[in-house]
Design a protein around this motif. Structure first.
Motif, mmCIF file in Angstrom:
data_model
loop_
_atom_site.group_PDB
_atom_site.id
_atom_site.type_symbol
_atom_site.label_atom_id
_atom_site.label_comp_id
_atom_site.label_asym_id
_atom_site.label_seq_id
_atom_site.Cartn_x
_atom_site.Cartn_y
_atom_site.Cartn_z
ATOM 1 N N LYS A 10 0.828 -1.211 0.000
ATOM 2 C CA LYS A 10 0.000 0.000 0.000
ATOM 3 C C LYS A 10 0.858 1.257 0.000
ATOM 4 O O LYS A 10 0.419 2.312 -0.443
ATOM 5 C CB LYS A 10 -0.938 0.006 1.190
ATOM 6 N N GLN A 11 2.092 1.142 0.493
ATOM 7 C CA GLN A 11 3.033 2.270 0.476
ATOM 8 C C GLN A 11 3.823 2.311 -0.835
ATOM 9 O O GLN A 11 4.804 3.030 -0.951
ATOM 10 C CB GLN A 11 3.997 2.167 1.656
ATOM 11 N N GLU A 54 -7.039 -4.431 -4.667
ATOM 12 C CA GLU A 54 -6.455 -3.190 -4.173
ATOM 13 C C GLU A 54 -4.929 -3.288 -4.141
ATOM 14 O O GLU A 54 -4.233 -2.373 -4.564
ATOM 15 C CB GLU A 54 -6.977 -2.900 -2.769
ATOM 16 N N LEU A 55 -4.407 -4.419 -3.669
ATOM 17 C CA LEU A 55 -2.958 -4.581 -3.578
ATOM 18 C C LEU A 55 -2.322 -4.742 -4.951
ATOM 19 O O LEU A 55 -1.235 -4.224 -5.193
ATOM 20 C CB LEU A 55 -2.614 -5.777 -2.688
ATOM 21 N N HIS A 58 -1.307 -1.622 -6.616
ATOM 22 C CA HIS A 58 -0.094 -0.947 -6.158
ATOM 23 C C HIS A 58 1.168 -1.491 -6.809
ATOM 24 O O HIS A 58 2.237 -0.910 -6.648
ATOM 25 C CB HIS A 58 0.031 -1.058 -4.634
#
Length: 72
Positions: A10-11, A54-55, A58
């Motif tokens: 997520k970062q 979602e991941l 990224h």
């Protein structure tokens, strides 16, 4: 460990960066080490929910699935 990896993704950390960071942070705990291939595989193969999508968003690659270069 799953939460650690998810947080780093997520970062916008790459799986390679996460794998290296885990080895640096936990040098005495090989059970905490994971390869970048394992991170990719777990995202693309295991869970099939919103968290996975979602991941995957990224990741730096725009491919929908990773395949070995020699596989056709």
């Amino acid at each position: 460990m799953q939460r650690i990896v998810a947080g780093k993704l997520k970062q916008d950390w790459s799986p390679q960066q996460i794998a290296g960071w885990l080895r640096d942070q936990y040098p005495e705990s090989p059970e905490m080490w994971v390869s970048h291939q394992t991170i990719y595989r777990s995202l693309f193969v295991q869970a099939r929910g919103a968290l996975k999508k979602e991941l995957i968003g990224h990741l730096r690659s725009s491919r929908s699935i990773r395949r070995p270069r020699h596989a056709r």
